[in-house]
Motif scaffolding. Structure first.
Motif, mmCIF file in Angstrom:
data_model
loop_
_atom_site.group_PDB
_atom_site.id
_atom_site.type_symbol
_atom_site.label_atom_id
_atom_site.label_comp_id
_atom_site.label_asym_id
_atom_site.label_seq_id
_atom_site.Cartn_x
_atom_site.Cartn_y
_atom_site.Cartn_z
ATOM 1 N N THR A 28 -14.829 10.773 60.515
ATOM 2 C CA THR A 28 -13.489 10.848 61.110
ATOM 3 C C THR A 28 -12.545 9.923 60.360
ATOM 4 O O THR A 28 -11.409 10.299 60.043
ATOM 5 C CB THR A 28 -13.535 10.469 62.603
ATOM 6 O OG1 THR A 28 -14.570 11.221 63.243
ATOM 7 C CG2 THR A 28 -12.211 10.743 63.278
ATOM 8 N N ARG A 29 -13.004 8.728 60.057
ATOM 9 C CA ARG A 29 -12.165 7.787 59.307
ATOM 10 C C ARG A 29 -11.873 8.317 57.908
ATOM 11 O O ARG A 29 -10.755 8.171 57.413
ATOM 12 C CB ARG A 29 -12.825 6.410 59.258
ATOM 13 C CG ARG A 29 -12.825 5.751 60.618
ATOM 14 C CD ARG A 29 -13.048 4.269 60.618
ATOM 15 N NE ARG A 29 -13.791 3.730 59.525
ATOM 16 C CZ ARG A 29 -14.893 2.998 59.656
ATOM 17 N NH1 ARG A 29 -15.387 2.737 60.826
ATOM 18 N NH2 ARG A 29 -15.491 2.512 58.601
ATOM 19 N N LEU A 30 -12.860 8.933 57.275
ATOM 20 C CA LEU A 30 -12.652 9.498 55.943
ATOM 21 C C LEU A 30 -11.558 10.558 55.969
ATOM 22 O O LEU A 30 -10.647 10.541 55.135
ATOM 23 C CB LEU A 30 -13.957 10.104 55.409
ATOM 24 C CG LEU A 30 -13.857 10.875 54.097
ATOM 25 C CD1 LEU A 30 -13.407 9.969 52.961
ATOM 26 C CD2 LEU A 30 -15.189 11.538 53.775
ATOM 27 N N VAL A 31 -11.615 11.461 56.934
ATOM 28 C CA VAL A 31 -10.597 12.507 57.033
ATOM 29 C C VAL A 31 -9.236 11.884 57.322
ATOM 30 O O VAL A 31 -8.224 12.268 56.724
ATOM 31 C CB VAL A 31 -10.989 13.561 58.095
ATOM 32 C CG1 VAL A 31 -9.843 14.522 58.367
ATOM 33 C CG2 VAL A 31 -12.225 14.323 57.637
ATOM 34 N N ALA A 32 -9.183 10.896 58.214
ATOM 35 C CA ALA A 32 -7.914 10.246 58.558
ATOM 36 C C ALA A 32 -7.303 9.544 57.348
ATOM 37 O O ALA A 32 -6.101 9.671 57.081
ATOM 38 C CB ALA A 32 -8.121 9.246 59.692
ATOM 39 N N LEU A 33 -8.112 8.805 56.616
ATOM 40 C CA LEU A 33 -7.595 8.091 55.444
ATOM 41 C C LEU A 33 -7.212 9.053 54.322
ATOM 42 O O LEU A 33 -6.260 8.804 53.583
ATOM 43 C CB LEU A 33 -8.611 7.055 54.962
ATOM 44 C CG LEU A 33 -8.841 5.893 55.930
ATOM 45 C CD1 LEU A 33 -10.017 5.036 55.468
ATOM 46 C CD2 LEU A 33 -7.589 5.064 56.091
ATOM 47 N N THR A 34 -7.930 10.158 54.218
ATOM 48 C CA THR A 34 -7.562 11.174 53.232
ATOM 49 C C THR A 34 -6.215 11.779 53.589
ATOM 50 O O THR A 34 -5.354 11.951 52.718
ATOM 51 C CB THR A 34 -8.657 12.259 53.134
ATOM 52 O OG1 THR A 34 -9.891 11.629 52.777
ATOM 53 C CG2 THR A 34 -8.299 13.298 52.095
ATOM 54 N N LEU A 35 -6.013 12.095 54.866
ATOM 55 C CA LEU A 35 -4.701 12.604 55.295
ATOM 56 C C LEU A 35 -3.601 11.593 54.994
ATOM 57 O O LEU A 35 -2.509 11.964 54.570
ATOM 58 C CB LEU A 35 -4.713 12.908 56.794
ATOM 59 C CG LEU A 35 -5.176 14.284 57.193
ATOM 60 C CD1 LEU A 35 -5.277 14.383 58.707
ATOM 61 C CD2 LEU A 35 -4.243 15.354 56.658
ATOM 62 N N ALA A 36 -3.891 10.317 55.216
ATOM 63 C CA ALA A 36 -2.888 9.278 54.961
ATOM 64 C C ALA A 36 -2.485 9.240 53.490
ATOM 65 O O ALA A 36 -1.344 8.902 53.165
ATOM 66 C CB ALA A 36 -3.415 7.912 55.396
ATOM 67 N N SER A 37 -3.396 9.614 52.603
ATOM 68 C CA SER A 37 -3.064 9.601 51.177
ATOM 69 C C SER A 37 -2.034 10.669 50.821
ATOM 70 O O SER A 37 -1.366 10.568 49.796
ATOM 71 C CB SER A 37 -4.328 9.780 50.330
ATOM 72 O OG SER A 37 -4.828 11.098 50.421
ATOM 73 N N TYR A 38 -1.885 11.684 51.663
ATOM 74 C CA TYR A 38 -0.893 12.738 51.448
ATOM 75 C C TYR A 38 0.453 12.401 52.097
ATOM 76 O O TYR A 38 1.447 13.053 51.818
ATOM 77 C CB TYR A 38 -1.375 14.066 52.030
ATOM 78 C CG TYR A 38 -2.556 14.676 51.313
ATOM 79 C CD1 TYR A 38 -2.370 15.412 50.140
ATOM 80 C CD2 TYR A 38 -3.845 14.527 51.795
ATOM 81 C CE1 TYR A 38 -3.448 15.981 49.482
ATOM 82 C CE2 TYR A 38 -4.931 15.098 51.144
ATOM 83 C CZ TYR A 38 -4.724 15.821 49.987
ATOM 84 O OH TYR A 38 -5.793 16.381 49.337
ATOM 85 N N ALA A 39 0.474 11.424 52.987
ATOM 86 C CA ALA A 39 1.672 11.135 53.786
ATOM 87 C C ALA A 39 2.622 10.174 53.087
ATOM 88 O O ALA A 39 2.210 9.338 52.285
ATOM 89 C CB ALA A 39 1.260 10.542 55.136
ATOM 90 N N GLY A 40 3.882 10.288 53.460
ATOM 91 C CA GLY A 40 4.892 9.349 53.004
ATOM 92 C C GLY A 40 4.912 8.123 53.898
ATOM 93 O O GLY A 40 4.158 8.040 54.877
ATOM 94 N N PRO A 41 5.780 7.149 53.618
ATOM 95 C CA PRO A 41 5.833 5.913 54.391
ATOM 96 C C PRO A 41 6.118 6.122 55.882
ATOM 97 O O PRO A 41 5.727 5.313 56.708
ATOM 98 C CB PRO A 41 6.968 5.116 53.743
ATOM 99 C CG PRO A 41 7.182 5.727 52.419
ATOM 100 C CD PRO A 41 6.721 7.149 52.504
#
Length: 117
Positions: free
Chosen positions: A38-51
């Motif tokens: 779950t953390r891996l997916v969340a952090l991966t999504l964060a890599s696509y997000a802006g500030p």
């Protein structure tokens, strides 16, 4: 330390106007006791997000993009996305199915009555 049930009961927080939303999201995910997938997916999504925690239409990874980026199966990624959405860490912006949904990061927030327990 909050339990998964505590996190699930939180309301979504409004986005901070100072551009630190993504940073706060990452800190929260790293400090959580969520399953490593779950953390891996969340952090991966964060890599696509802006500030501000939004993911531009052109940068939306979709289910298959997250499968490729994480190395998890499509079923496993879908389960982790449901867990993140249920706990208030992501919210769908458009679409109901993860294959085509557009997602944004979300910050669960403690309510004052939960902090006193």
């Amino acid at each position: 330390m909050p339990t998964p049930l505590d996190v699930a009961r939180r309301a979504l927080a409004p986005a901070p106007v100072d551009g630190t939303y993504r940073v706060r999201y990452i800190q929260g995910i790293r400090c959580s006791r969520m399953h490593p997938h779950t953390r891996l997916v969340a952090l991966t999504l964060a890599s696509y997000a802006g500030p501000n925690g939004t993911i531009a239409d052109a940068d939306q990874p979709g289910l298959l993009g997250l499968v490729e980026a994480t190395g998890l199966t499509a079923g496993r990624v879908a389960v982790q996305l449901r867990a993140l959405e249920g706990r208030g860490w992501i919210r769908p912006v458009r679409g109901a199915r993860y294959e085509v949904a557009h997602l944004a990061l979300a910050l669960p927030q403690y309510r004052a009555d939960q902090l006193r327990r």
